[in-house]
Design a protein around this motif. Structure first.
Motif, short mmCIF file in Angstrom:
data_model
loop_
_atom_site.label_atom_id
_atom_site.label_comp_id
_atom_site.label_asym_id
_atom_site.label_seq_id
_atom_site.Cartn_x
_atom_site.Cartn_y
_atom_site.Cartn_z
N TYR A 1 36.96 -9.87 -7.83
CA TYR A 1 36.96 -11.13 -7.09
C TYR A 1 38.20 -11.94 -7.45
O TYR A 1 38.75 -11.77 -8.55
N PRO A 2 38.66 -12.81 -6.55
CA PRO A 2 39.92 -13.53 -6.79
C PRO A 2 39.88 -14.44 -8.02
O PRO A 2 40.91 -14.67 -8.63
N SER A 3 38.70 -14.95 -8.38
CA SER A 3 38.60 -15.83 -9.56
C SER A 3 37.19 -15.76 -10.11
O SER A 3 36.26 -15.29 -9.43
N LEU A 4 37.02 -16.23 -11.34
CA LEU A 4 35.68 -16.26 -11.95
C LEU A 4 34.74 -17.14 -11.12
O LEU A 4 33.56 -16.86 -10.98
N LYS A 5 35.31 -18.20 -10.54
CA LYS A 5 34.52 -19.12 -9.73
C LYS A 5 33.96 -18.40 -8.50
O LYS A 5 32.78 -18.54 -8.17
N LYS A 6 34.82 -17.61 -7.85
CA LYS A 6 34.37 -16.88 -6.66
C LYS A 6 33.39 -15.77 -7.04
O LYS A 6 32.46 -15.47 -6.30
N LEU A 7 33.62 -15.15 -8.20
CA LEU A 7 32.69 -14.13 -8.71
C LEU A 7 31.31 -14.75 -8.90
O LEU A 7 30.29 -14.19 -8.46
N ALA A 8 31.29 -15.94 -9.54
CA ALA A 8 30.02 -16.64 -9.79
C ALA A 8 29.34 -17.00 -8.47
O ALA A 8 28.13 -16.78 -8.29
N ALA A 9 30.13 -17.50 -7.52
CA ALA A 9 29.58 -17.92 -6.23
C ALA A 9 28.94 -16.74 -5.50
O ALA A 9 27.83 -16.84 -4.97
N GLN A 10 29.65 -15.60 -5.49
CA GLN A 10 29.14 -14.42 -4.78
C GLN A 10 27.88 -13.89 -5.46
O GLN A 10 26.89 -13.56 -4.79
N GLY A 11 27.91 -13.83 -6.80
CA GLY A 11 26.74 -13.37 -7.55
C GLY A 11 25.53 -14.26 -7.26
O GLY A 11 24.44 -13.76 -6.98
N GLU A 12 25.75 -15.56 -7.29
CA GLU A 12 24.63 -16.49 -7.07
C GLU A 12 24.10 -16.43 -5.64
O GLU A 12 22.90 -16.56 -5.41
N ARG A 13 25.01 -16.20 -4.69
CA ARG A 13 24.61 -16.07 -3.30
C ARG A 13 23.67 -14.85 -3.15
O ARG A 13 22.63 -14.93 -2.48
N LEU A 14 24.03 -13.75 -3.80
CA LEU A 14 23.22 -12.53 -3.68
C LEU A 14 21.87 -12.71 -4.40
O LEU A 14 20.85 -12.21 -3.93
N VAL A 15 21.88 -13.44 -5.52
CA VAL A 15 20.63 -13.71 -6.24
C VAL A 15 19.70 -14.54 -5.34
O VAL A 15 18.53 -14.21 -5.16
N GLU A 16 20.25 -15.59 -4.74
CA GLU A 16 19.49 -16.45 -3.82
C GLU A 16 18.85 -15.64 -2.71
O GLU A 16 17.66 -15.76 -2.41
N SER A 17 19.67 -14.78 -2.08
CA SER A 17 19.18 -14.00 -0.94
C SER A 17 18.11 -13.01 -1.40
O SER A 17 17.12 -12.77 -0.69
N GLY A 18 18.27 -12.47 -2.61
CA GLY A 18 17.27 -11.56 -3.16
C GLY A 18 15.94 -12.26 -3.39
O GLY A 18 14.87 -11.73 -3.06
N ILE A 19 16.00 -13.47 -3.94
CA ILE A 19 14.77 -14.23 -4.22
C ILE A 19 14.05 -14.54 -2.91
O ILE A 19 12.83 -14.42 -2.82
N LYS A 20 14.83 -14.91 -1.90
CA LYS A 20 14.23 -15.19 -0.57
C LYS A 20 13.51 -13.97 -0.03
O LYS A 20 12.43 -14.07 0.56
N THR A 21 14.14 -12.79 -0.21
CA THR A 21 13.53 -11.56 0.28
C THR A 21 12.21 -11.29 -0.43
O THR A 21 11.22 -10.91 0.20
#
Lengths: 163, 163
Positions: free
Chosen positions: B133-153
């Motif tokens: 990922y381009p930065s640690l911030k973007k890495l964190a954002a993408q990881g958290e987005r996938l966690v959110e979507s997983g919890i919703k599922t």
């Protein structure tokens, strides 16, 4: 002499072919293996010969070491086995199934068949180096058992399958 | 001179550490990478250094060839990334999650996170050689987005998750 040999061969072929003919699963497995045959080596082979390597006797198994990596040919056989199951489930339920196999270098791992959000089949693999069944009949029985169980899972969780 | 260098280092560390401190996902990712550190090489390393290899600039990506096999270190990073997601989902839903990654030699494949009969997350991987990922911030954002979507599922299909 020549005539005699031919007769024997024909008899053997007839008996064995009927197993493949009788089993939807084995027919699908033959197609999967033939699909990997990029150089046409199996083109003239009988169906039962194409899947002959799926039969591994207990004796032969004990001679295969589980120390090293899983042979690429064995890995491909495992993938073909689960792909054949996936296609059979797909044909009977109309749900597109995906297959993933993940093997560690020690022969441990997972085989997963899924459709939509539903895990149709998940199996842990162990001693994958020794993958095989005692006979074509047992191979067919196991494949069909897994197909049945997969179909039941799709029927049980239709929402997840469509999700 | 020495004093100046120390000051600069401290400042950098403080700024970067806060990113890891602020993100549950990054904290989990650090734990996953440290778990692979069998020889204790990272023992004295700061958290942000441990996951520094997850940051790959666009420029650096374009220099990585997608011709050959995926580097084992990159494969392990991909696995750590999805394992960290799985653990975060597990902690928030109480469902035990499994992870499988399946990569072909061309860098294509799948990453699957599942619990019970439910596929919590399924992603196709492409050009896995260039994972980052381009930065640690973007890495964190993408990881958290996938966690959110997983919890919703998991919340959407509770039966399959328990199945």
């Amino acid at each position: 002499m020549t005539t005699k040999t031919t007769t024997t061969e024909t008899t053997t072929t007839e008996t064995t072919t009927s197993i493949v003919e009788e089993s939807t699963f084995l027919k699908e497995l033959v197609l999967q293996v033939r699909a990997q045959d990029h150089y046409g080596v199996y083109r003239t082979w009988k169906d039962e010969l194409v899947i002959a390597n799926f039969v591994v006797s207990k004796e032969k198994k004990s001679k295969i070491s589980v120390e090293g990596d899983v042979d690429p040919a064995t890995q491909l056989r495992i993938l073909c086995f689960y792909r054949a199951i996936a296609v059979c489930i797909e044909k009977q339920t109309g749900k597109l199934c995906q297959v993933v196999t993940d093997l560690s270098h020690e022969g441990f791992g997972w085989a997963i068949v899924w459709t939509g959000r539903l895990v149709v089949l998940s199996r842990t693999l162990r001693d994958a180096q020794r993958f095989g069944y005692p006979s074509l009949k047992k191979l067919a029985a196991q494949g069909e058992r897994l197909v049945e169980s997969g179909i039941k899972t799709v029927e049980k969780f239709p929402d997840a399958a469509d999700g």
